[in-house]
Design a protein around this motif. Structure first.
Motif, PDB file in Angstrom:
ATOM      1  N   LEU A 172       0.425  -1.396  -0.063  1.00  0.00           N
ATOM      2  CA  LEU A 172      -0.382  -0.348   0.291  1.00  0.00           C
ATOM      3  C   LEU A 172       0.344   0.908  -0.067  1.00  0.00           C
ATOM      4  N   GLY A 173       2.352   1.393   0.765  1.00  0.00           N
ATOM      5  CA  GLY A 173       3.011   2.247   0.535  1.00  0.00           C
ATOM      6  C   GLY A 173       3.350   2.457  -0.638  1.00  0.00           C
ATOM      7  N   ILE A 174       3.853   1.276  -1.452  1.00  0.00           N
ATOM      8  CA  ILE A 174       4.738   1.560  -2.635  1.00  0.00           C
ATOM      9  C   ILE A 174       2.861   2.144  -3.650  1.00  0.00           C
ATOM     10  N   LEU A 175       1.803   1.303  -3.735  1.00  0.00           N
ATOM     11  CA  LEU A 175       1.057   2.559  -4.611  1.00  0.00           C
ATOM     12  C   LEU A 175       0.748   3.770  -3.943  1.00  0.00           C
ATOM     13  N   PHE A 176       0.816   4.336  -2.510  1.00  0.00           N
ATOM     14  CA  PHE A 176       0.313   5.557  -2.291  1.00  0.00           C
ATOM     15  C   PHE A 176       0.859   6.608  -2.338  1.00  0.00           C
ATOM     16  N   HIS A 177       2.535   6.408  -2.436  1.00  0.00           N
ATOM     17  CA  HIS A 177       3.456   7.302  -2.283  1.00  0.00           C
ATOM     18  C   HIS A 177       4.076   7.054  -4.066  1.00  0.00           C
ATOM     19  N   ARG A 178       3.313   6.284  -5.171  1.00  0.00           N
ATOM     20  CA  ARG A 178       3.073   6.578  -6.551  1.00  0.00           C
ATOM     21  C   ARG A 178       4.636   6.561  -7.186  1.00  0.00           C
ATOM     22  N   THR A 179       5.150   7.114  -6.752  1.00  0.00           N
ATOM     23  CA  THR A 179       6.550   6.386  -7.699  1.00  0.00           C
ATOM     24  C   THR A 179       8.126   6.096  -7.103  1.00  0.00           C
ATOM     25  N   PRO A 180       8.573   4.964  -7.666  1.00  0.00           N
ATOM     26  CA  PRO A 180      10.251   4.630  -6.634  1.00  0.00           C
ATOM     27  C   PRO A 180      10.329   5.398  -5.680  1.00  0.00           C
ATOM     28  N   LYS A 181      10.894   6.638  -6.679  1.00  0.00           N
ATOM     29  CA  LYS A 181      11.649   8.059  -5.290  1.00  0.00           C
ATOM     30  C   LYS A 181      11.134   8.184  -4.367  1.00  0.00           C
ATOM     31  N   ARG A 182       9.678   8.688  -4.565  1.00  0.00           N
ATOM     32  CA  ARG A 182       9.012   8.804  -3.252  1.00  0.00           C
ATOM     33  C   ARG A 182       8.799   7.980  -2.689  1.00  0.00           C
ATOM     34  N   PHE A 183       9.014   7.156  -2.502  1.00  0.00           N
ATOM     35  CA  PHE A 183       8.872   5.694  -1.747  1.00  0.00           C
ATOM     36  C   PHE A 183      10.049   5.136  -1.205  1.00  0.00           C
ATOM     37  N   LEU A 184      11.321   5.328  -1.905  1.00  0.00           N
ATOM     38  CA  LEU A 184      13.039   5.460  -1.222  1.00  0.00           C
ATOM     39  C   LEU A 184      12.910   6.333  -0.536  1.00  0.00           C
ATOM     40  N   ASP A 185      12.560   7.721  -0.823  1.00  0.00           N
ATOM     41  CA  ASP A 185      13.101   8.536   0.489  1.00  0.00           C
ATOM     42  C   ASP A 185      12.029   8.861   1.505  1.00  0.00           C
ATOM     43  N   THR A 186      11.068   7.769   1.837  1.00  0.00           N
ATOM     44  CA  THR A 186      10.134   7.997   2.880  1.00  0.00           C
ATOM     45  C   THR A 186      11.290   6.847   3.776  1.00  0.00           C
ATOM     46  N   VAL A 187      11.471   5.665   2.607  1.00  0.00           N
ATOM     47  CA  VAL A 187      12.036   4.739   3.606  1.00  0.00           C
ATOM     48  C   VAL A 187      13.353   4.576   4.280  1.00  0.00           C
TER      49      VAL A 187
END
Length: 443
Positions: free
Chosen positions: A284-299
């Motif tokens: 759900l986090g991957i979907l809600f952050h929409r792009t790999p970059k946004r997701f990895l920045d949050t990780v």
């Protein structure tokens, strides 16, 4: 109430060490006790410690992912807005404490890992909504949901006993959850705490300095705003940057994850174990952050919250290794059994489990240690195996209030130290003793 709460708060603030030092002190205490009270010598105790040191690696990874994936999901704008809307139900400090307690209790009844993350994240949103609330008490209220986890749907001991092939099946067979989780005594304890604990936590308000207590919440708010600013759309310049900002890639892998989630529940029913909780949060986090970059920045921001778990869980595994291999845990359990009667046995099984939980803080691991000792004794005395198992389960859940092991994910998300909430947790421990004992002895 305020005087007593303030006393424990002062004592804890002054004398309770950091959670890592607490684990080291426990290690030394168990080592010395093993040398003095068991047949294991000094070298053997070190061997037990070292042999067990890495036994919780898989579990440590699971709990680290609970913190990281929970942070990822909560940082998504859609989830932050949803938690923010729910937090609008609280307009005063009293309402804030009661709302967070109730939400955490319900979430932990569903699943303990889910409850730990949701309770802490929701408390942060409520603190932003009601900045005058005692933030430390708010986080303690969020953590108090862990009181009921072993009476809920993710309870490891009763679920294990209901599963064919468990290690005590030859002795007691399988025990249906209607005799454990849905028994009158367990339902009484759960409902009593669900209804009254929000009011009790409300009475723990001690007028602490709100600015000091909301510092962590304000810091979290600044971090989330920074995350939003970092997600400003940019024009990709290279093929690699286009991939990093591709919504299609996130959508493809996210949908694949959702398909597996649907498959899991269709095949296994409502099996909300810790792995599937992490899986849901992650995708759900991957979907809600929409792009790999946004997701990895949050990780990258979320990973640092798991530092305490990564370092401390091996020490607790070493403690467990010494307790089990030396026979210390068996001696503790047998000592309580030695003066129990048919009426008092559930109480002493509960208390023994509460003590063992300090040194073996995994519910399933604790049952593996105590189950083979407590069940035969219960059968000899004439006590129900189902009630004995639930007594051990509630003892495990009860002293979680003053055992930092399970508080680490909550504290990591909230940005607090164990001493910040433990004074309140001591009071919650005393209060919860009453309904648990009533349920185990009289129902």
């Amino acid at each position: 109430m305020k005087t007593l709460t303030s006393f424990f708060d002062r004592m804890v603030q002054r004398y309770l060490p950091d959670a890592f030092l607490f684990a080291i002190i426990l290690t030394i205490v168990v080592y010395v006790a093993g040398v003095l009270f068991t047949a294991s010598g000094p070298v053997e105790m070190v061997e037990h410690w070292g042999s067990g040191f890495w036994d919780l690696l898989a579990f440590a990874m699971q709990m680290s992912l609970v913190v990281v994936t929970g942070y990822i999901l909560a940082s998504a704008p859609v989830i932050r807005r949803a938690l923010g809307r729910l937090s609008m139900l609280a307009n005063t400090p009293v309402q804030a404490i009661m709302l967070v307690t109730f939400v955490a209790l319900v979430a932990c009844l569903i699943n303990y890992g889910f409850g730990l993350v949701v309770g802490a994240l929701f408390a942060i949103h409520v603190a932003k909504r009601v900045p005058s609330v005692d933030y430390r008490l708010l986080i303690a209220s969020a953590y108090s949901g862990m009181l009921v986890w072993h009476g809920g749907f993710s309870a490891s001991i009763p679920l294990l006993l209901a599963t064919p092939g468990h290690f005590l099946e030859d002795t007691i067979g399988t025990i249906a959850v209607t005799e454990t989780l849905f028994s009158p005594f367990n339902m009484f304890i759960v409902l009593f705490l669900l209804v009254t604990l929000p009011f009790f936590n409300r009475f723990l308000m001690n007028g602490s300095d709100p600015l000091k207590n909301t510092d962590a919440a304000l810091w979290k708010e600044d971090e989330e705003e920074e995350a939003d600013r970092s997600q400003v759309k940019i024009q990709p310049l290279t093929p690699a940057e286009r991939l990093e900002n591709s919504q299609i890639l996130s959508l493809l892998i996210g949908v694949m994850g959702l398909v597996y989630i649907v498959y899991h529940f269709s095949v296994n029913g409502f099996d909300l174990n810790i792995n599937i909780v992490n899986f849901i949060f992650l995708f759900l986090g991957i979907l809600f952050h929409r792009t790999p970059k946004r997701f990895l920045d949050t990780v990258m921001k979320g990973v640092k919250n798991a530092a305490g778990i990564i370092v401390q869980f091996p020490f607790y595994a070493g403690i467990m290794g010494m307790m089990v291999a030396s026979g210390l845990s068996q001696q503790m359990s047998e000592w309580f059994i030695s003066f129990s009667t048919e009426f008092t046995y559930p109480l002493f099984a509960f208390l023994s489990a509460g003590i063992v939980n300090f040194f073996v803080p995994s519910g399933g691991g604790q049952w593996a240690v105590q189950g083979p000792i407590m069940i035969p004794a219960a059968m000899e005395i004439g006590v129900s195996s189902a009630k004995t198992a639930m007594a051990v389960a509630w003892g495990d859940a009860w002293t979680n209030m003053i055992q930092p092991f399970w508080a680490l994910p909550v504290l990591a998300i909230a940005g607090l130290k164990v001493r910040d909430i433990m004074g309140f947790c001591v009071m919650i421990l005393f209060y919860s003793f009453i309904p648990i004992v009533i349920g185990l002895l009289f129902l």
